[in-house]
Design a protein around this motif. Structure first.
Motif, PDB file in Angstrom:
ATOM      1  N   LEU A  16       0.832  -1.211   0.000  1.00 28.20           N
ATOM      2  CA  LEU A  16       0.000   0.000   0.000  1.00 28.20           C
ATOM      3  C   LEU A  16       0.863   1.257   0.000  1.00 28.20           C
ATOM      4  O   LEU A  16       0.578   2.219  -0.726  1.00 28.20           O
ATOM      5  CB  LEU A  16      -0.925  -0.007   1.221  1.00 28.20           C
ATOM      6  CG  LEU A  16      -2.037  -1.065   1.209  1.00 28.20           C
ATOM      7  CD1 LEU A  16      -2.710  -1.146   2.568  1.00 28.20           C
ATOM      8  CD2 LEU A  16      -3.067  -0.747   0.120  1.00 28.20           C
ATOM      9  N   ALA A  17       1.927   1.245   0.795  1.00 31.57           N
ATOM     10  CA  ALA A  17       2.804   2.418   0.841  1.00 31.57           C
ATOM     11  C   ALA A  17       3.485   2.637  -0.505  1.00 31.57           C
ATOM     12  O   ALA A  17       3.570   3.771  -1.002  1.00 31.57           O
ATOM     13  CB  ALA A  17       3.838   2.251   1.948  1.00 31.57           C
ATOM     14  N   ASP A  18       3.981   1.564  -1.117  1.00 28.21           N
ATOM     15  CA  ASP A  18       4.662   1.695  -2.406  1.00 28.21           C
ATOM     16  C   ASP A  18       3.717   2.164  -3.505  1.00 28.21           C
ATOM     17  O   ASP A  18       4.131   2.867  -4.441  1.00 28.21           O
ATOM     18  CB  ASP A  18       5.293   0.366  -2.816  1.00 28.21           C
ATOM     19  CG  ASP A  18       6.575   0.074  -2.051  1.00 28.21           C
ATOM     20  OD1 ASP A  18       6.966   0.913  -1.220  1.00 28.21           O
ATOM     21  OD2 ASP A  18       7.181  -0.990  -2.287  1.00 28.21           O
ATOM     22  N   LEU A  19       2.449   1.769  -3.411  1.00 25.96           N
ATOM     23  CA  LEU A  19       1.480   2.163  -4.426  1.00 25.96           C
ATOM     24  C   LEU A  19       0.883   3.540  -4.155  1.00 25.96           C
ATOM     25  O   LEU A  19       0.063   4.021  -4.946  1.00 25.96           O
ATOM     26  CB  LEU A  19       0.353   1.123  -4.512  1.00 25.96           C
ATOM     27  CG  LEU A  19       0.752  -0.290  -4.953  1.00 25.96           C
ATOM     28  CD1 LEU A  19      -0.459  -1.216  -4.944  1.00 25.96           C
ATOM     29  CD2 LEU A  19       1.383  -0.274  -6.332  1.00 25.96           C
ATOM     30  N   GLY A  20       1.296   4.158  -3.035  1.00 23.27           N
ATOM     31  CA  GLY A  20       0.743   5.474  -2.688  1.00 23.27           C
ATOM     32  C   GLY A  20      -0.706   5.402  -2.279  1.00 23.27           C
ATOM     33  O   GLY A  20      -1.453   6.382  -2.440  1.00 23.27           O
ATOM     34  N   ALA A  21      -1.129   4.260  -1.751  1.00 26.43           N
ATOM     35  CA  ALA A  21      -2.537   4.061  -1.414  1.00 26.43           C
ATOM     36  C   ALA A  21      -2.783   4.060   0.085  1.00 26.43           C
ATOM     37  O   ALA A  21      -3.872   3.656   0.532  1.00 26.43           O
ATOM     38  CB  ALA A  21      -3.027   2.740  -2.009  1.00 26.43           C
ATOM     39  N   ALA A  22      -1.788   4.486   0.881  1.00 29.20           N
ATOM     40  CA  ALA A  22      -1.964   4.455   2.331  1.00 29.20           C
ATOM     41  C   ALA A  22      -3.164   5.276   2.809  1.00 29.20           C
ATOM     42  O   ALA A  22      -3.824   4.881   3.777  1.00 29.20           O
ATOM     43  CB  ALA A  22      -0.683   4.923   3.020  1.00 29.20           C
ATOM     44  N   PRO A  23      -3.486   6.442   2.188  1.00 32.07           N
ATOM     45  CA  PRO A  23      -4.648   7.204   2.688  1.00 32.07           C
ATOM     46  C   PRO A  23      -5.938   6.383   2.693  1.00 32.07           C
ATOM     47  O   PRO A  23      -6.752   6.503   3.617  1.00 32.07           O
ATOM     48  CB  PRO A  23      -4.741   8.376   1.703  1.00 32.07           C
ATOM     49  CG  PRO A  23      -3.335   8.572   1.229  1.00 32.07           C
ATOM     50  CD  PRO A  23      -2.771   7.190   1.140  1.00 32.07           C
ATOM     51  N   GLN A  24      -6.143   5.550   1.675  1.00 33.50           N
ATOM     52  CA  GLN A  24      -7.357   4.736   1.630  1.00 33.50           C
ATOM     53  C   GLN A  24      -7.389   3.697   2.746  1.00 33.50           C
ATOM     54  O   GLN A  24      -8.455   3.229   3.140  1.00 33.50           O
ATOM     55  CB  GLN A  24      -7.450   4.014   0.280  1.00 33.50           C
ATOM     56  CG  GLN A  24      -7.590   4.965  -0.905  1.00 33.50           C
ATOM     57  CD  GLN A  24      -7.323   4.251  -2.208  1.00 33.50           C
ATOM     58  OE1 GLN A  24      -6.343   4.509  -2.873  1.00 33.50           O
ATOM     59  NE2 GLN A  24      -8.207   3.334  -2.588  1.00 33.50           N
ATOM     60  N   ALA A  25      -6.211   3.334   3.229  1.00 31.55           N
ATOM     61  CA  ALA A  25      -6.131   2.273   4.237  1.00 31.55           C
ATOM     62  C   ALA A  25      -5.943   2.816   5.644  1.00 31.55           C
ATOM     63  O   ALA A  25      -5.738   2.028   6.570  1.00 31.55           O
ATOM     64  CB  ALA A  25      -4.971   1.342   3.890  1.00 31.55           C
TER      65      ALA A  25
END
Length: 663
Positions: free
Chosen positions: A483-492
């Motif tokens: 998630l961090a590498d994909l830049g998707a941490a805000p959603q999680a």
């Protein structure tokens, strides 16, 4: 032979599996005329009485009877018995006193080896040659016995053993080594046979390199080819399928040739260019057995030493176009461990992958299918030509285990596989105990490809896994990193906050920081993790603190404490975080300099950090500039080898070049 055997209280003695009551039966069976009985008895001796080279009280009790067996010419396969005696006498027992007693027990009967050195059976003479040097403590007599045997011996299987015994003699008795070296020099020249000359050159390289010819490598290659032309094909002996027979079948079909070249390569040591030339000569041999020996020898060289390997790798690739399954499979196995270094053989790997879809997968007994060697090796080079075959496997009913980890080596070139990877990730049964095993390779591939469309499937692994099964916990660290590498941490973010009180707290805190940059929310968590007893958790917290940079200044006192004590790897991690937070190289450089030498495993993270320091790394330039001059890989100094030894060392060399360029 067995006088007194029934007077030994075998029931009170022990071997690896308990009472030694079965040992007298094995000793008697060693003299049997039945091949199967002898093989089973030898299994018992090696598997229990001398298990993994250990010595027990029953082992010591066997020694007199083994000597008696070895002395009787009517006993079949006495060479195996002499080998067993040599192994017992040279054991490294867990109990030093028992080791000493084993050595003394064999030494007490060493006079027998002088007689056996001239035995009618070549296998006995071969085993007795080294035993003379190891156990008969009369150097002048031993040297004379070896000299006499060399003059009288006519069997090509025994002569190399006598030559090896001369080398061992020169090592054990330096004061008497001159005579042995003279004999070796004599044996290394015409009119002696090619195998004998190769054996002598190997021992000279080990014991008296000044006596070697100037054209050592070309001469060795010529002798190898001459020996191959004269060698008779090996034949499989019939008999019961026992442990000892299975072990022997795993040995090279030309074990003597493999040993000759191993000795020569070992003696050349850090002379990598000479070893590459020798290896290239082996790989170009017209004899497939020689080439197979060379393939396995190349694995040792590639893994332990740095060098210009494009030429040998191309020659390895040339072995793939063969009907010899053993040779082809050996070459594939070695190429798969080279990763990017196997690129010069990528064309041949691609041709094999295209021509042999049956090799795309391999199924081990009672296991799930895995990715086949040729396709795995091609993917690990980063060659996009692996993508179509991988796509077909992903579209099939059961993709091989671990396929995603190999896809990751292709990086963005694997983008066409993203939908299939995403689909497989979304179909993992989260209640299954295999969920984590299936998910982790796919997550690795999704990260490498950078597929942001896979975020819902990634989140499902955390939000959808049932409680109490452990699946969520096993996969959480990989999910957070993805998630961090994909830049998707805000959603999680809601899920990540719930993980701040688990063993994944540091990774979750780092991902939350990348999502909202709120240091106040994550710093207390990371500081708490720094005080954990678990070193792995502490290092995870140090990595995340370094990512926070100056926002983590409140951690500086704790970091300064950590760089002053503890294991080298932890001090390096703390020093790296200190640099990224404070930007002060003064407390960091001494830690790096000490750890670089003390623990080679720290060199890659140190070099990575130095690459970010620019001119501040200049005082450590000597370490970085010197590293590529060492012929041995930094991983070759560890206690154990791993599957990533070569890529880890190649990364170190690349990063050292980056640091030097930055200076």
């Amino acid at each position: 032979m067995f006088t007194g055997i029934d007077e030994v209280d075998w029931d009170s003695l022990r071997h690896a599996y308990g009472s030694a009551e079965d040992v007298p039966g094995w000793l008697r069976a060693l003299a049997s005329t039945d091949t199967a009985e002898r093989a089973t008895a030898l299994d018992g001796m090696y598997g229990a009485v001398h298990h993994q080279g250990r010595v027990y009280d029953s082992t010591l009790a066997c020694v007199p009877f083994l000597f008696a067996l070895a002395a009787r010419e009517e006993v079949p396969e006495r060479g195996c018995i002499v080998e067993l005696l040599v192994s017992i006498g040279g054991s490294s027992a867990e109990d030093p006193e028992r080791e000493r007693r084993a050595r003394e027990a064999v030494r007490a009967g060493a006079e027998a080896f002088a007689m056996l050195a001239g035995d009618p059976d070549p296998a006995v003479r071969q085993a007795a040659a080294g035993a003379l040097v190891r156990f008969l403590d009369e150097p002048p007599r031993v040297l004379e016995l070896l000299r006499q045997r060399l003059r009288a011996e006519r069997d090509d299987s025994v002569l190399p053993a006598l030559t090896e015994a001369l080398g061992l003699f020169a090592q054990r008795y330096p004061a008497h080594a001159g005579g042995a070296v003279d004999l070796l020099a004599e044996q290394s020249a015409p009119p002696f046979a090619p195998g004998q000359r190769l054996a002598a050159l190997g021992q000279l390289a080990l014991r008296a390199p000044g006596r070697l010819p100037a054209d050592l490598v070309p001469a060795a290659v010529r002798l190898l080819h001459q020996r191959s032309a004269q060698r008779l094909p090996a034949r499989e002996l019939p008999g019961t399928d026992t442990l000892v027979r299975r072990i022997r079948r795993l040995r090279p079909s030309d074990e003597q040739g493999a040993a000759l070249l191993r000795t020569l390569h070992g003696a050349l040591g850090d002379r990598v260019d000479d070893r590459i030339a020798l290896l290239s000569g082996q790989l170009a041999s017209p004899d497939p057995v020689d080439r197979c020996n060379a393939v396995w020898m190349s694995a040792v060289l590639f893994r332990g030493w740095r060098g210009a390997y494009d030429g040998p790798v191309r020659l390895l690739g040339a072995q793939l176009d063969t009907e010899q399954d053993r040779l082809r499979d050996a070459a594939v196995s070695v190429l798969a461990e080279l990763y990017a270094l196997a690129a010069p053989a990528a064309d041949e790997l691609h041709m094999l992958v295209t021509a042999r879809p049956d090799l795309w997968t391999h199924r081990w007994e009672r296991s799930s299918p895995t990715l086949g060697g040729p396709l795995r090796a091609l993917a690990r080079t980063g060659d996009p030509r692996a993508v179509p075959a991988l796509a077909q496997l992903l579209a099939g009913p059961a993709a091989p285990a671990g396929l995603g980890c190999e896809v990751a080596h292709l990086g963005p070139a694997a983008a066409p596989l993203a939908p299939a990877l995403r689909d497989r990730l979304g179909r993992i049964p989260l209640a299954s105990p295999t969920a984590a095993r299936l998910a982790v390779p796919l997550l690795t591939a999704v990260r490498a490809v950078g597929d942001r469309d896979a975020v819902p499937e990634v989140l499902r692994l955390l939000s959808g896994a049932p409680d109490g099964l452990g699946a969520r916990d096993e996969v959480a660290g990989h999910v957070i990193g993805t998630l961090a590498d994909l830049g998707a941490a805000p959603q999680a973010a809601p899920l990540l906050r719930r993980l701040l009180h688990t063993r994944h707290a540091a990774a979750a805190a780092g991902a939350l920081w990348s999502a909202d940059g709120d240091a106040a929310a994550v710093l207390p968590v990371l500081l708490r993790e720094l005080r954990r007893a678990d070193a792995g958790l502490r290092r995870g917290a140090l990595r995340q603190l370094g990512r926070l940079g100056p926002a983590a200044r409140t951690a500086l006192p704790e970091l300064r404490r950590l760089v002053r004590s503890g294991p080298a790897r932890e001090r390096v991690a703390a020093a790296g975080a200190l640099w990224h937070i404070a930007g002060d190289p003064e407390p960091v450089r001494p830690v790096f300099r000490t750890a670089w030498t003390a623990d080679p495993r720290t060199r890659v993270p140190i070099a990575r950090c130095l690459a970010t320091m620019g001119p501040a790394a200049a005082p450590l330039r000597d370490l970085i500039a010197e590293e590529p001059t060492h012929p041995r890989r930094h991983t070759s100094h560890g206690d154990a080898y791993g599957s990533h030894d070569i890529p880890d060392d190649e990364e170190l060399l690349r990063t050292c070049r980056e640091v030097l360029a930055g200076l």
